[in-house]
Every structure is written in C-alpha cells, then in structure tokens.
Design a protein around this motif. Structure first.
Motif, PDB file in Angstrom:
ATOM      1  N   GLY A 181       0.786  -1.224   0.000  1.00 59.49           N
ATOM      2  CA  GLY A 181       0.000   0.000   0.000  1.00 59.49           C
ATOM      3  C   GLY A 181       0.813   1.266   0.000  1.00 59.49           C
ATOM      4  N   GLY A 182       2.093   1.178   0.323  1.00 60.53           N
ATOM      5  CA  GLY A 182       2.943   2.367   0.354  1.00 60.53           C
ATOM      6  C   GLY A 182       2.475   3.356   1.403  1.00 60.53           C
ATOM      7  N   ASP A 183       2.365   4.607   1.026  1.00 63.26           N
ATOM      8  CA  ASP A 183       1.908   5.638   1.961  1.00 63.26           C
ATOM      9  C   ASP A 183       0.389   5.655   2.120  1.00 63.26           C
ATOM     10  OD1 ASP A 183       4.501   6.497   2.407  1.00 63.26           O
ATOM     11  OD2 ASP A 183       4.447   7.927   0.743  1.00 63.26           O
ATOM     12  N   GLY A 184      -0.313   4.862   1.308  1.00 59.64           N
ATOM     13  CA  GLY A 184      -1.767   4.822   1.384  1.00 59.64           C
ATOM     14  C   GLY A 184      -2.254   3.669   2.230  1.00 59.64           C
ATOM     15  N   GLU A 185      -3.448   3.208   1.942  1.00 58.19           N
ATOM     16  CA  GLU A 185      -4.029   2.102   2.688  1.00 58.19           C
ATOM     17  C   GLU A 185      -3.293   0.801   2.366  1.00 58.19           C
ATOM     18  OE1 GLU A 185      -8.130   1.844   1.757  1.00 58.19           O
ATOM     19  OE2 GLU A 185      -8.658   3.783   2.659  1.00 58.19           O
ATOM     20  N   PRO A 186      -3.122  -0.068   3.373  1.00 55.97           N
ATOM     21  CA  PRO A 186      -2.515  -1.378   3.088  1.00 55.97           C
ATOM     22  C   PRO A 186      -3.321  -2.127   2.030  1.00 55.97           C
ATOM     23  CG  PRO A 186      -2.686  -1.007   5.448  1.00 55.97           C
ATOM     24  CD  PRO A 186      -3.458   0.101   4.790  1.00 55.97           C
ATOM     25  N   GLN A 187      -2.631  -2.912   1.231  1.00 53.80           N
ATOM     26  CA  GLN A 187      -3.289  -3.668   0.173  1.00 53.80           C
ATOM     27  C   GLN A 187      -2.718  -5.075   0.121  1.00 53.80           C
ATOM     28  OE1 GLN A 187      -3.015  -1.746  -3.633  1.00 53.80           O
ATOM     29  NE2 GLN A 187      -3.547   0.277  -2.824  1.00 53.80           N
TER      30      GLN A 187
END
Length: 399
Positions: free
Chosen positions: A158-164
């Motif tokens: 997810g990087g800096d966003g939401e986990p994926q």
C-alpha cells in the motif's frame, strides 16, 4: 525449450502429506515434479477444500488440478484406531512426512514427531504452522491473508496509502518453496549421517524472512550516523503509456543513454539528477516520474520495441489472458494445455527447474481416495481387511 522425460532426482523418495490448500501441498507437488512419490492423505468428509475454490468442472478446480498433480490419494479416518494403525505403517515406509496442523494436533492424533520417529527414526519430519510451535500466537489459525497483514506485506504494497493485499498467495507459496528446500537439505544430510531431521517453519517466519532484505531495507541499518535513505521500492511503479503499462528499469549509464536515444531526449543525459548512476539512485522517484512523462503519449508496444532495440530492461505489463500466448512462455513450455480426465482441457504449469537427467511425467490430480485400496494392499492389508475398513467407514475408495 522442452523438458526431457526422466525419473527425476528425487526418484525413490516417498513423501506422505497431510495438509490442505497451498503451503504444504504446493511444496509436495514440487517434490513430485522432481521424482518423489507423494501420497496425499485426506479425511472422509471434505478432504482438501482447494478442490472447490476457483473455476472448476466435475467437482475439481483448476487450482487443485495444478497443485496436486503427481500425487496418489488415500482417503481415511486417521483418528480411528484402525486408521492410526494404517498411518503408522504408512509413515514407517516414508522418507518425508509433512503435516500442517496447528501445534499439538498431530501429537493428539498419534502422528507427532516422537510417535513417528519411534518406528522410522530416519524420517524427515516437516511441521508447518501459521505462527510457529510456541509463542504468543502459536495456537491461532492463519491463512495467507492473515500473514500478508501480519508480516508487513500489505503495508508495503500500500505504500503511503491504505494497506493492500498482493493478489497472489505469497506467504503460502514462499512457505512451499522454503520447506521443500529445507527438506532436500535434510535428505542430503541424511545421506551423509544417516540421521533424520525435524524441519519446522511457520508462514509468518517464511514471509518475514522473504520480505526483510528489500521491502524492509529502511529497517535494517540501525546506527544513527548511517546514510539513511527512503525505501527504494516506495517509488517502484509501472509507467502508463497511451494504451497500457510498461516496466522500465534503466539502472546503468548505458541503459539511461538508451532511453535518451530511443526517445530523442538528449536533455536526459545532461540533467544532473540523472547523468550518472549515483544521482539516479538518490533521485530514483524523480527518475521514475520523468520516465512516466517520456512514455505517456506512446503506445505500449512501441515503447517496448524502442527500448528493447536500445538494450534497456523493459517489459509490457501483460494481462493474465496474455501470459499463455507470450512468445517466450510458449517457447519454454512452462504453461501447457493438457486434457485432464476430470476437469477437461486445462492450462497447467510445470515447475521452473529443469534437470539434464529429465523430469517425470506427472499423473493428473485425482479424486479423493483414488489410490486407497492400492496403498492399503502395499501396506499388507488383505482384500478382506480392506473390505472391513470400507464397511466400517474408516477408508474410502473413489469410484
């Protein structure tokens, strides 16, 4: 490239598997592809639920057909007294036993390491669990999704966003590769010492170990005065073209010159951020952004053709429906079409490793209990005894 047929380097090795889904069965399939005889022991009620997941025909999924090719199937109630006797006799003939119960279950069933080793002291015993033999999480259930979250895979994706989630069962498959490699090392050690080994691993340990060197690179060097940099993979991304996506990785000065020449961009060679490998590494994200601008208005295949001609590492981001017809995939034979007797025409993968001495032609994945009577006969059970076991509901033979 066609793989030659032969017995395989593990010819003569017998593997017994009690497990479902991917982590253990995927590994034993790999051992079968290298010549081992694999006996899959399943219960009388459901067996391996993987048969029911994904596209299927006649009660067998393509997923199961791929990961369980090359195995024999014994269907039996191993909790019954007669079932335990059969298991004890079977494991006495095995070179490798792999089980994927939560800690303590195998012992309650009488097939823990100590139980098995009393009759077969030189066996390679492999235990696979979600979190390990002991510790605060050891009794918890775990599947791939749980481990993707717990190991940091989802956060990295997810990087800096939401986990994926990674849309592949990475922890399961990494565990498969890890335990089979360890078992082969243990078999090699047994050849030298005559000693059996207990191979233990968890999905969590396998996933963390797999992820740590690169995905967790910013967590490795602890000294305060170290040259700390952001994770290189934070800027790792595909580039959008006019009609698709590409992966481009120009790491050397020659690669960068190839990019500049392919797109008539001499300015890229004099930009101080990108002119040499050191600055490009320091400005990796900016380099990727610039490449994205370069290819944005160009067709995907045109980008690939130009960069291949310039000897720059590049690939089109192929869709799943494009893989089987790719020229290199077709040439290597890693995906082939076969006629499965239950599922019908399917595409089946072969393991990636080839051997000069050849690899075996694997039998198709079979129905639960297809080999029950044959295996019981090999273990010395008479037809009358087998009939009694069937009548008592202790074993099942597929129609």
């Amino acid at each position: 490239m066609q793989d030659s047929k032969g017995p395989g380097p593990l010819d003569g090795i017998r593997v017994v598997e009690i497990a479902t889904f991917i982590a253990a069965p995927g590994g034993s399939h790999l051992l079968a592809s290298q010549g081992a005889e694999v006996i899959k022991v399943e219960d009388l009620v459901v067996g391996d639920p993987l048969r029911m997941f994904g596209s299927s025909r006649n009660g067998m999924s393509g997923w199961f057909a791929n990961l369980n090719a090359g195995k024999r199937s014994l269907c039996m109630d191993i909790a019954s007294e007669s079932g335990r006797e059969v298991m004890s006799d079977l494991l006495a003939t095995a070179d490798v036993f792999v089980q994927a119960y939560r800690p303590g279950v195998a012992e309650r069933l009488g097939i823990g390491e100590a139980d098995v080793r009393r009759r077969n002291p030189n066996i390679i015993y492999a235990s696979i669990s979600g979190f390990g033999r002991d510790g605060p999480y050891s009794r918890r259930p775990a599947y791939d999704a749980v481990i993707q979250a717990w190991s940091g895979i989802a956060a990295v994706q997810g990087g800096d966003g939401e986990p994926q989630f990674v849309k592949s069962f990475i922890p399961d498959k990494v565990t498969s590769l890890t335990w089979t490699q360890a078992v082969c090392a243990a078999l090699f050690d047994r050849e030298r010492t005559g000693r059996g080994e207990h191979v233990e691993l968890s999905l969590l340990d396998s996933a963390v170990s797999f992820m740590w060197p690169d995905s967790m690179m910013e967590q490795v060097v602890l000294a305060d005065d170290a040259d700390h940099r952001p994770n290189l993979l934070a800027d790792y991304r595909l580039l959008s073209c006019r009609d698709g996506y590409v992966a481009v990785m120009p790491l050397t000065d020659g690669h960068w010159k190839g990019v500049a020449d392919a797109f008539d961009r001499p300015d890229l060679l004099v930009d101080p951020r990108f002119a040499e490998a050191g600055p490009r590494a320091a400005h990796f994200g900016e380099m990727i952004d610039t490449l994205g601008e370069v290819v944005a208005d160009v067709d995907r295949d045109d980008v690939v053709d130009r960069l291949i001609a310039a000897d720059v590492p590049v690939a089109p981001a192929l869709r799943p429906e494009e893989i089987a017809t790719d020229a290199q995939v077709q040439h290597s034979g890693v995906i082939r079409e076969v006629d499965h007797p239950i599922v019908g025409p399917i595409r089946q993968h072969r393991p990636a490793a080839l051997f000069a001495g050849g690899v075996p032609e694997l039998r198709h994945a079979v129905e639960r209990g297809t080999d029950t009577e044959a295996i019981l006969t090999e273990l010395g059970r008479t037809p009358e005894t087998i009939a009694e076991l069937r009548a008592a509901g202790i074993v099942k033979q597929a129609p």
